[in-house]
Design a protein around this motif. Sequence first.
Motif, PDB file in Angstrom:
ATOM      1  N   SER A   1     -18.926  66.794-100.066  1.00 39.65           N
ATOM      2  CA  SER A   1     -18.455  65.729 -99.171  1.00 39.65           C
ATOM      3  C   SER A   1     -17.550  66.266 -98.080  1.00 39.65           C
ATOM      4  O   SER A   1     -17.415  65.644 -97.026  1.00 39.65           O
ATOM      5  CB  SER A   1     -17.735  64.634 -99.962  1.00 39.65           C
ATOM      6  OG  SER A   1     -16.474  65.070-100.431  1.00 39.65           O
TER       7      SER A   1
ATOM      8  N   TYR B   1     -12.290  62.787 -91.892  1.00 41.64           N
ATOM      9  CA  TYR B   1     -13.075  62.007 -92.847  1.00 41.64           C
ATOM     10  C   TYR B   1     -13.576  60.716 -92.213  1.00 41.64           C
ATOM     11  O   TYR B   1     -12.887  60.080 -91.414  1.00 41.64           O
ATOM     12  CB  TYR B   1     -12.227  61.683 -94.086  1.00 41.64           C
ATOM     13  CG  TYR B   1     -11.667  62.915 -94.742  1.00 41.64           C
ATOM     14  CD1 TYR B   1     -12.508  63.891 -95.290  1.00 41.64           C
ATOM     15  CD2 TYR B   1     -10.290  63.141 -94.783  1.00 41.64           C
ATOM     16  CE1 TYR B   1     -11.987  65.033 -95.873  1.00 41.64           C
ATOM     17  CE2 TYR B   1      -9.767  64.279 -95.363  1.00 41.64           C
ATOM     18  CZ  TYR B   1     -10.613  65.224 -95.896  1.00 41.64           C
ATOM     19  OH  TYR B   1     -10.108  66.369 -96.459  1.00 41.64           O
ATOM     20  N   ASP B   2     -14.776  60.340 -92.592  1.00 35.20           N
ATOM     21  CA  ASP B   2     -15.347  59.071 -92.174  1.00 35.20           C
ATOM     22  C   ASP B   2     -14.569  57.953 -92.856  1.00 35.20           C
ATOM     23  O   ASP B   2     -14.531  57.884 -94.090  1.00 35.20           O
ATOM     24  CB  ASP B   2     -16.827  59.041 -92.560  1.00 35.20           C
ATOM     25  CG  ASP B   2     -17.514  57.732 -92.223  1.00 35.20           C
ATOM     26  OD1 ASP B   2     -16.848  56.810 -91.704  1.00 35.20           O
ATOM     27  OD2 ASP B   2     -18.725  57.615 -92.497  1.00 35.20           O
ATOM     28  N   SER B   3     -13.951  57.090 -92.075  1.00 36.12           N
ATOM     29  CA  SER B   3     -13.124  56.027 -92.648  1.00 36.12           C
ATOM     30  C   SER B   3     -13.932  55.101 -93.549  1.00 36.12           C
ATOM     31  O   SER B   3     -13.393  54.503 -94.481  1.00 36.12           O
ATOM     32  CB  SER B   3     -12.463  55.212 -91.531  1.00 36.12           C
ATOM     33  OG  SER B   3     -13.442  54.625 -90.691  1.00 36.12           O
ATOM     34  N   GLY B   4     -15.229  55.007 -93.291  1.00 40.40           N
ATOM     35  CA  GLY B   4     -16.069  54.145 -94.110  1.00 40.40           C
ATOM     36  C   GLY B   4     -16.388  54.725 -95.469  1.00 40.40           C
ATOM     37  O   GLY B   4     -16.924  54.016 -96.331  1.00 40.40           O
ATOM     38  N   SER B   5     -16.063  55.993 -95.687  1.00 49.39           N
ATOM     39  CA  SER B   5     -16.412  56.631 -96.963  1.00 49.39           C
ATOM     40  C   SER B   5     -15.333  56.461 -98.025  1.00 49.39           C
ATOM     41  O   SER B   5     -15.529  56.842 -99.187  1.00 49.39           O
ATOM     42  CB  SER B   5     -16.689  58.120 -96.751  1.00 49.39           C
ATOM     43  OG  SER B   5     -15.519  58.829 -96.376  1.00 49.39           O
TER      44      SER B   5
ATOM     45  N   LYS C   1     -14.244  60.524 -99.295  1.00 48.78           N
ATOM     46  CA  LYS C   1     -13.754  61.496 -98.317  1.00 48.78           C
ATOM     47  C   LYS C   1     -14.881  62.367 -97.763  1.00 48.78           C
ATOM     48  O   LYS C   1     -14.868  63.594 -97.869  1.00 48.78           O
ATOM     49  CB  LYS C   1     -12.639  62.348 -98.924  1.00 48.78           C
ATOM     50  CG  LYS C   1     -11.435  61.533 -99.377  1.00 48.78           C
ATOM     51  CD  LYS C   1     -10.264  62.389 -99.790  1.00 48.78           C
ATOM     52  CE  LYS C   1      -9.538  62.942 -98.566  1.00 48.78           C
ATOM     53  NZ  LYS C   1      -8.265  63.602 -98.948  1.00 48.78           N
ATOM     54  N   ARG C   2     -15.859  61.714 -97.141  1.00 51.57           N
ATOM     55  CA  ARG C   2     -16.944  62.454 -96.491  1.00 51.57           C
ATOM     56  C   ARG C   2     -16.488  62.893 -95.107  1.00 51.57           C
ATOM     57  O   ARG C   2     -16.129  62.068 -94.270  1.00 51.57           O
ATOM     58  CB  ARG C   2     -18.205  61.587 -96.407  1.00 51.57           C
ATOM     59  CG  ARG C   2     -18.723  61.168 -97.769  1.00 51.57           C
ATOM     60  CD  ARG C   2     -20.032  60.391 -97.687  1.00 51.57           C
ATOM     61  NE  ARG C   2     -20.315  59.812 -98.980  1.00 51.57           N
ATOM     62  CZ  ARG C   2     -20.179  58.512 -99.280  1.00 51.57           C
ATOM     63  NH1 ARG C   2     -19.824  57.653 -98.335  1.00 51.57           N
ATOM     64  NH2 ARG C   2     -20.431  58.070-100.499  1.00 51.57           N
ATOM     65  N   SER C   3     -16.530  64.176 -94.883  1.00 50.75           N
ATOM     66  CA  SER C   3     -16.020  64.736 -93.644  1.00 50.75           C
ATOM     67  C   SER C   3     -17.130  64.932 -92.616  1.00 50.75           C
ATOM     68  O   SER C   3     -18.256  65.311 -92.964  1.00 50.75           O
ATOM     69  CB  SER C   3     -15.355  66.092 -93.926  1.00 50.75           C
ATOM     70  OG  SER C   3     -15.000  66.742 -92.729  1.00 50.75           O
ATOM     71  N   THR C   4     -16.793  64.697 -91.357  1.00 46.10           N
ATOM     72  CA  THR C   4     -17.738  64.994 -90.279  1.00 46.10           C
ATOM     73  C   THR C   4     -17.884  66.504 -90.095  1.00 46.10           C
ATOM     74  O   THR C   4     -18.751  66.954 -89.342  1.00 46.10           O
ATOM     75  CB  THR C   4     -17.270  64.372 -88.959  1.00 46.10           C
ATOM     76  OG1 THR C   4     -15.973  64.892 -88.613  1.00 46.10           O
ATOM     77  CG2 THR C   4     -17.185  62.854 -89.084  1.00 46.10           C
TER      78      THR C   4
ATOM     79  N   LYS D   1     -23.280  67.458 -92.833  1.00 45.95           N
ATOM     80  CA  LYS D   1     -23.188  66.800 -91.527  1.00 45.95           C
ATOM     81  C   LYS D   1     -23.437  67.794 -90.401  1.00 45.95           C
ATOM     82  O   LYS D   1     -24.090  67.470 -89.396  1.00 45.95           O
ATOM     83  CB  LYS D   1     -21.808  66.147 -91.387  1.00 45.95           C
ATOM     84  CG  LYS D   1     -21.612  65.373 -90.089  1.00 45.95           C
ATOM     85  CD  LYS D   1     -22.552  64.179 -89.985  1.00 45.95           C
ATOM     86  CE  LYS D   1     -22.232  63.347 -88.756  1.00 45.95           C
ATOM     87  NZ  LYS D   1     -23.223  62.264 -88.548  1.00 45.95           N
TER      88      LYS D   1
END
Length: 266
Positions: A45, A52-56, A60-63, A68
């Motif tokens: 992730s 981090y994508d706020s929706g995750s 804590k999925r990072s761009t 990605k």
Amino acid sequence: MKMSRLTSVSATLAALIALTGLGGATAQAQQAPVNYVALGDSYASGVGAGAYDSGSGSCKRSTRAHAKLWANANSPDSFAFTACSGARTQDVINGQLGPLNAGTTLVSISIGGNDAGFADTMTTCVLQGESACVSRVSQARTYINNTLPARLDAAYDAIRAKAPNARVVVLGYPRMYQLNGSCFLGISERSRAAINAASDDLHTVTSKRAADHGFAYGDVRGTFAGHEICSSSSWLHSLTWPITDSYHPTAAGQSGGYYPVLERLA
């Protein structure tokens, strides 16, 4: 006369392409859709890489995660990112496989470290001293060698059942420490060596289970070599703030340590 010869040559080439099927094969290759799903734990992730994508949420999925980065560079027809911080093999089975189907062409996954008690092991090593650390790592290694194989089998079987046509790339974990490196504080050298040995066990078990399922396996220990904790250019956080980033790859670790391996195998 020259135009007549040119027309004749063009007609001959067209006939050869039609006979060999090269034209159709090329068009089909260009049109073949790429549908990519990224599964796994915090190393997948992108915990530690920031952005981090706020929706995750807590996943804590990072761009800046390697999945990605691959999607950005290769523009697949579809990309689903379900990796989640803290995930174990059963979490992958129960909560991450929704996007998989017969049309999925590529899957990547890093999993197994949390099953083996990675977070608890590192906490013990930092807070309780060398003897407790070595003992806890020994427990983790026993789990890795005796219990983890069946858990990986279950996760890999579930992936193959849901995505029968996908190329599956299993990515391993780096060694955590450069031994005899530049660290003068922190856990002992014996503790560091024990943790590295557990990483090697994870490599041995995971690579074997991946191979037995017909999956590609990416060993990232080589790309991280010289960039472990206690090196002069670490791509892994030591104990840091926020605490959840500790002992995870930095953004440079994702782009320099993981991404090239995924790109080679995808």
